[in-house]
Design a protein around this motif. Structure first.
Motif, PDB file in Angstrom:
ATOM      1  N   VAL A  14      73.456  -6.634  -8.580  1.00 26.25           N
ATOM      2  CA  VAL A  14      73.413  -6.247 -10.366  1.00 26.25           C
ATOM      3  C   VAL A  14      73.841  -7.737 -11.031  1.00 26.25           C
ATOM      4  CG1 VAL A  14      73.864  -3.657  -9.841  1.00 26.25           C
ATOM      5  CG2 VAL A  14      76.126  -4.861 -10.562  1.00 26.25           C
ATOM      6  N   PRO A  15      73.409  -7.596 -12.357  1.00 27.17           N
ATOM      7  CA  PRO A  15      73.159  -8.999 -13.462  1.00 27.17           C
ATOM      8  C   PRO A  15      74.582  -8.225 -13.680  1.00 27.17           C
ATOM      9  CG  PRO A  15      72.073  -7.301 -13.988  1.00 27.17           C
ATOM     10  CD  PRO A  15      72.225  -6.477 -13.014  1.00 27.17           C
ATOM     11  N   THR A  16      75.245  -9.461 -14.522  1.00 33.62           N
ATOM     12  CA  THR A  16      76.608  -9.985 -14.955  1.00 33.62           C
ATOM     13  C   THR A  16      76.470 -10.055 -16.576  1.00 33.62           C
ATOM     14  OG1 THR A  16      77.521 -12.055 -14.082  1.00 33.62           O
ATOM     15  CG2 THR A  16      77.327  -9.958 -13.245  1.00 33.62           C
ATOM     16  N   THR A  17      77.014 -10.495 -16.836  1.00 33.48           N
ATOM     17  CA  THR A  17      76.734 -11.201 -17.879  1.00 33.48           C
ATOM     18  C   THR A  17      76.984 -12.699 -17.985  1.00 33.48           C
ATOM     19  OG1 THR A  17      79.163 -11.070 -18.879  1.00 33.48           O
ATOM     20  CG2 THR A  17      77.907  -9.304 -20.301  1.00 33.48           C
ATOM     21  N   GLU A  18      77.168 -13.946 -17.487  1.00 30.64           N
ATOM     22  CA  GLU A  18      77.279 -14.736 -16.951  1.00 30.64           C
ATOM     23  C   GLU A  18      76.310 -14.916 -15.489  1.00 30.64           C
ATOM     24  OE1 GLU A  18      80.130 -13.256 -16.308  1.00 30.64           O
ATOM     25  OE2 GLU A  18      81.272 -13.554 -17.823  1.00 30.64           O
ATOM     26  N   ARG A  19      75.891 -13.991 -14.923  1.00 29.03           N
ATOM     27  CA  ARG A  19      74.727 -14.260 -13.581  1.00 29.03           C
ATOM     28  C   ARG A  19      73.551 -13.278 -13.155  1.00 29.03           C
ATOM     29  NH1 ARG A  19      77.487 -17.640 -10.606  1.00 29.03           N
ATOM     30  NH2 ARG A  19      80.082 -17.453 -10.787  1.00 29.03           N
ATOM     31  N   ASN A  20      72.672 -13.707 -13.258  1.00 26.23           N
ATOM     32  CA  ASN A  20      71.155 -12.733 -13.180  1.00 26.23           C
ATOM     33  C   ASN A  20      71.300 -12.933 -11.453  1.00 26.23           C
ATOM     34  OD1 ASN A  20      69.230 -12.470 -14.724  1.00 26.23           O
ATOM     35  ND2 ASN A  20      67.845 -13.021 -13.005  1.00 26.23           N
ATOM     36  N   PRO A  21      70.646 -12.020 -10.994  1.00 27.95           N
ATOM     37  CA  PRO A  21      70.036 -11.745  -9.863  1.00 27.95           C
ATOM     38  C   PRO A  21      69.740 -12.700  -9.035  1.00 27.95           C
ATOM     39  CG  PRO A  21      69.803  -9.977 -11.241  1.00 27.95           C
ATOM     40  CD  PRO A  21      69.938 -10.639 -12.402  1.00 27.95           C
ATOM     41  N   SER A  22      69.323 -12.414  -7.977  1.00 25.16           N
ATOM     42  CA  SER A  22      68.801 -13.537  -7.393  1.00 25.16           C
ATOM     43  C   SER A  22      67.511 -14.386  -7.153  1.00 25.16           C
ATOM     44  CB  SER A  22      68.730 -13.167  -5.496  1.00 25.16           C
ATOM     45  OG  SER A  22      69.703 -12.940  -5.207  1.00 25.16           O
ATOM     46  N   SER A  23      67.453 -15.840  -7.652  1.00 23.11           N
ATOM     47  CA  SER A  23      66.497 -16.921  -7.808  1.00 23.11           C
ATOM     48  C   SER A  23      67.098 -18.236  -7.508  1.00 23.11           C
ATOM     49  CB  SER A  23      65.948 -16.496  -8.767  1.00 23.11           C
ATOM     50  OG  SER A  23      64.309 -16.923  -9.051  1.00 23.11           O
ATOM     51  N   LEU A  24      66.575 -19.297  -7.134  1.00 25.35           N
ATOM     52  CA  LEU A  24      66.420 -20.285  -6.722  1.00 25.35           C
ATOM     53  C   LEU A  24      65.283 -21.226  -7.144  1.00 25.35           C
ATOM     54  CD1 LEU A  24      69.171 -22.387  -5.423  1.00 25.35           C
ATOM     55  CD2 LEU A  24      67.757 -22.496  -3.597  1.00 25.35           C
ATOM     56  N   MET A  25      65.126 -21.923  -7.718  1.00 25.26           N
ATOM     57  CA  MET A  25      63.870 -23.093  -7.869  1.00 25.26           C
ATOM     58  C   MET A  25      64.128 -24.724  -7.474  1.00 25.26           C
ATOM     59  SD  MET A  25      61.132 -23.293  -9.320  1.00 25.26           S
ATOM     60  CE  MET A  25      60.469 -24.133 -10.038  1.00 25.26           C
ATOM     61  N   VAL A  26      63.635 -24.919  -6.509  1.00 25.06           N
ATOM     62  CA  VAL A  26      63.767 -26.001  -5.665  1.00 25.06           C
ATOM     63  C   VAL A  26      62.097 -26.968  -5.732  1.00 25.06           C
ATOM     64  CG1 VAL A  26      63.546 -27.508  -4.039  1.00 25.06           C
ATOM     65  CG2 VAL A  26      64.788 -25.059  -3.943  1.00 25.06           C
TER      66      VAL A  26
END
Length: 309
Positions: A14-26
């Motif tokens: 689940v998201p938090t106020t500091e962290r979004n759910p999973s994603s990575l950009m390369v």
């Protein structure tokens, strides 16, 4: 030639106020590769300036925290008059579920979207000087990870040695560096191995997605320049990590150490740790001598060549 990795979402389920759910950009020299698309990914892309110039999306598994951002991202691309085709790589047997998700809002984009099913051991994407390989994962559902693996590079060209051997400055330098022998005016033949060093390794970035610690990761991450590994829990919830198909920070570090990776980025952090990941980083550093860190959302790291000076 740069490889730039931006952590768009580093939270667990689940998201938090500091962290979004999973994603990575390369971003590899202009090639935009997006790994997982948790809820809110498109906003993270705007917030952290990655842009939307991606041609390939790589899905590790179909749990909501890894895919619920996909419909909105596709719709935004359509609103932006995208014309280029888009490939979505996903675990074998999940094409229909991915397509259902894409068209959940009863709209179809004007650009072509292709869903490519892959399994561990496959090569999802082949480019002129690198490929994206599919790797094994051990989660509660059909899951995979991915490894960006560059080709070996040519050895360094010794210009001083070439000139000593009488090779004139010009096209023959290039031919030698490409592996072709050249003949001088006096009939002497200079061979590439006389003026070109050994081949040099390319870079390797490994993204496990959600997984328990497994030996297969050690093999694919051998000498990796960056290993991005599930570290959902610290030691206090090690038993739950195994039950839910995740890893602890210490387990991720053990994998990194066995693989001789250079850097370890620990992601998919459980919301129970809120903004305090000090235990994760301490426990990882007790096990792994390389650089180990929990990235913040928006953090970008550059991946240099192994022989960079």
């Amino acid at each position: 030639m740069s490889i730039r990795v931006t952590f768009l979402g580093t939270s667990g389920a689940v998201p938090t106020t500091e962290r979004n759910p999973s994603s990575l950009m390369v971003n590899r020299e202009g090639d935009g590769l997006l790994f997982d698309v948790g809820e809110g990914t498109q906003r993270q892309m705007m917030r952290f300036g990655t842009g939307f110039s991606i041609s390939h999306i790589f899905i590790t598994h179909l749990h909501g925290d890894h895919v619920l951002g996909l419909p909105g991202l596709i719709q935004t691309m359509d609103f932006n008059d995208r014309e280029e085709p888009l490939a979505i790589h996903a675990p074998r047997g999940t094409r229909s579920e991915v397509e259902d998700l894409l068209y959940a809002a009863n709209t179809r984009p004007s650009f072509r979207v292709r869903v490519n099913e892959v399994d561990d051991g496959d090569v999802a994407l082949t480019q002129s000087d690198y490929e994206v390989r599919v790797i094994e994962a051990d989660h509660r559902t059909k899951a995979i990870g991915y490894a960006i693996v560059e080709d070996d590079r040519k050895g360094r060209f010794d210009r001083e040695k070439a000139e000593e051997l009488g090779v004139p400055v010009g096209p023959k330098f290039g031919r030698l560096h490409e592996g072709e022998p050249v003949e001088l005016e006096d009939g002497t033949v200079v061979r590439p191995e006389q003026v070109v060093g050994d081949t040099r390794p390319g870079r390797r970035v490994v993204y496990t997605g959600d997984t328990r610690p497994i030996a297969a990761t050690v093999e694919v991450a051998e000498d990796a320049d960056l290993l991005v590994h599930d570290a959902t829990f610290a030691d206090d919830f090690a038993e739950r990590a195994g039950q839910t198909g995740h890893s602890t920070a210490r387990q991720a570090a053990e994998i990194a150490a066995r693989a001789n990776a250079k850097r370890l980025a620990m992601t998919h952090i459980s919301s129970r740790y809120a903004g305090d990941v000090s235990d994760h980083e301490r426990q990882a550093r007790e096990t792994f001598d390389g650089e180990a860190f929990v990235p913040d959302d928006g953090q970008t790291v550059e991946v240099p060549y192994p022989d960079a000076e």
